[in-house]
Write a protein that holds these residues in place. Structure first.
Motif, PDB file in Angstrom:
ATOM      1  N   ILE A  16       0.854  -1.187   0.000  1.00 17.37           N
ATOM      2  CA  ILE A  16       0.000   0.000   0.000  1.00 17.37           C
ATOM      3  C   ILE A  16       0.887   1.233   0.000  1.00 17.37           C
ATOM      4  CG2 ILE A  16      -1.776   1.301   1.222  1.00 17.37           C
ATOM      5  CD1 ILE A  16      -2.788  -1.291   2.416  1.00 17.37           C
ATOM      6  N   ASP A  17       0.700   2.068  -1.009  1.00 14.42           N
ATOM      7  CA  ASP A  17       1.424   3.325  -1.095  1.00 14.42           C
ATOM      8  C   ASP A  17       0.546   4.458  -0.591  1.00 14.42           C
ATOM      9  OD1 ASP A  17       3.607   2.126  -2.160  1.00 14.42           O
ATOM     10  OD2 ASP A  17       3.325   2.849  -4.207  1.00 14.42           O
ATOM     11  N   VAL A  18       1.088   5.310   0.262  1.00 16.85           N
ATOM     12  CA  VAL A  18       0.402   6.519   0.707  1.00 16.85           C
ATOM     13  C   VAL A  18       1.095   7.700   0.056  1.00 16.85           C
ATOM     14  CG1 VAL A  18      -0.273   7.926   2.675  1.00 16.85           C
ATOM     15  CG2 VAL A  18      -0.271   5.433   2.878  1.00 16.85           C
ATOM     16  N   VAL A  19       0.338   8.444  -0.738  1.00 13.93           N
ATOM     17  CA  VAL A  19       0.905   9.533  -1.531  1.00 13.93           C
ATOM     18  C   VAL A  19       0.281  10.857  -1.101  1.00 13.93           C
ATOM     19  CG1 VAL A  19       1.279  10.427  -3.859  1.00 13.93           C
ATOM     20  CG2 VAL A  19       1.169   7.947  -3.473  1.00 13.93           C
ATOM     21  N   ALA A  20       1.108  11.818  -0.733  1.00 14.55           N
ATOM     22  CA  ALA A  20       0.606  13.143  -0.368  1.00 14.55           C
ATOM     23  C   ALA A  20       0.045  13.841  -1.594  1.00 14.55           C
ATOM     24  CB  ALA A  20       1.722  13.979   0.250  1.00 14.55           C
TER      25      ALA A  20
END
Length: 281
Positions: free
Chosen positions: A115-119
């Motif tokens: 899971i990537d969390v991207v601002a």
């Protein structure tokens, strides 16, 4: 894969436990869906089934993210490439983003899913929807060939489509619409304009009470003794539809959509408040 969208929710400080989540291995996926996914994304049938089982749990993940971080979420979507992963776009850095990363880390371990969390600061889902709503009429007035507007979460861009066969006019559109309300754009030119399909198989437009959008009905039919139409689940899920338009009659008010329990089924039934309807299956 289509992106999942959010209603605005309240921020809850604590991180939830994932032990109550339904396990993906308990989900049954239809063989046809597995075969189709395998061909579309060039993976083995075993990998296709694994991914589809994970994707069937998206509503649970969305619900929990929305409950805690609704105002800070721009979008959540699956990247179905060779490196299969879930991507969560957030609007803020700092404490909130760290909390979302902590939550995503738990979910990642639970499902063996990167899971990537991207601002995505400063836009959340609501602000993106407002951009689409406000720009739709402006672009339509300026360009006769304008067809659709939407949001591409993978590229964090506004998606625009036009029917414009003239190359010079295409170049002018691309030049003048490189950005919309500060957002990058992806522009597609269609081979033919989008047209209303024949009423015999449904095809009318559904009107939304608060979202400027375009969806069409599918085949007409009867369910639980009620006349209605088939349509895509994402067209009716968590949306308020005021009426359905068909070539053969005036707009008809609609009832409560009947939606499948699993997101792996992209079809729903929309009852119509009428005693007769053209076409049937």
């Amino acid at each position: 894969m289509k992106a999942k969208v959010f209603q605005v929710g309240l921020l809850v400080a604590s991180i939830f436990a994932v032990t109550s989540m339904a396990h993906a291995e308990d989900v049954v996926i239809q063989p046809l869906a597995i075969e189709s996914y395998s061909k579309d994304f060039k993976v083995s049938t075993q990998e296709a089934e694994r991914r589809l089982k994970i994707e069937s749990q998206l509503d649970y993940i969305v619900q929990k993210l929305n409950e805690q971080f609704g105002e800070s979420i721009a979008s959540v979507y699956f990247d179905n490439g060779q490196d299969f992963k879930l991507v969560v776009r957030t609007t803020k850095k700092g404490k909130t983003e760290r909390q979302i990363i902590d939550l995503s880390s738990q979910l990642s371990k639970e499902y063996s899913l990167p899971i990537d969390v991207v601002a995505n600061s400063p836009r959340n889902f609501r602000s993106i929807q407002n951009i689409i709503k406000n720009q739709k009429s402006t672009i339509a007035k300026k360009y006769d060939g304008f067809q659709t507007i939407g949001y591409d979460p993978k590229n964090d861009a506004i998606y625009l489509s036009f029917y414009e066969p003239d190359i010079t006019n295409q170049n002018e559109i691309k030049s003048s619409l490189k950005k919309v309300s500060g957002m990058d754009t992806i522009i597609a030119f269609l081979a033919a304009p989008i047209a209303l399909t024949a009423g015999e198989s449904g095809g009318g437009h559904m009107n939304y009470s608060y979202v400027d959008s375009l969806c069409t009905g599918g085949f007409t039919g009867t369910m639980n003794g009620k006349l209605g139409i088939l349509t895509a689940t994402h067209c009716v899920y968590d949306k308020t539809i005021s009426s359905y338009n068909n070539n053969y009659y005036a707009p008809v008010s609609v009832g409560t959509p009947i939606i499948p329990e699993t997101t792996s089924h992209e079809i729903a039934f929309l009852p119509l408040n009428t005693t007769s309807i053209v076409g049937s299956v």
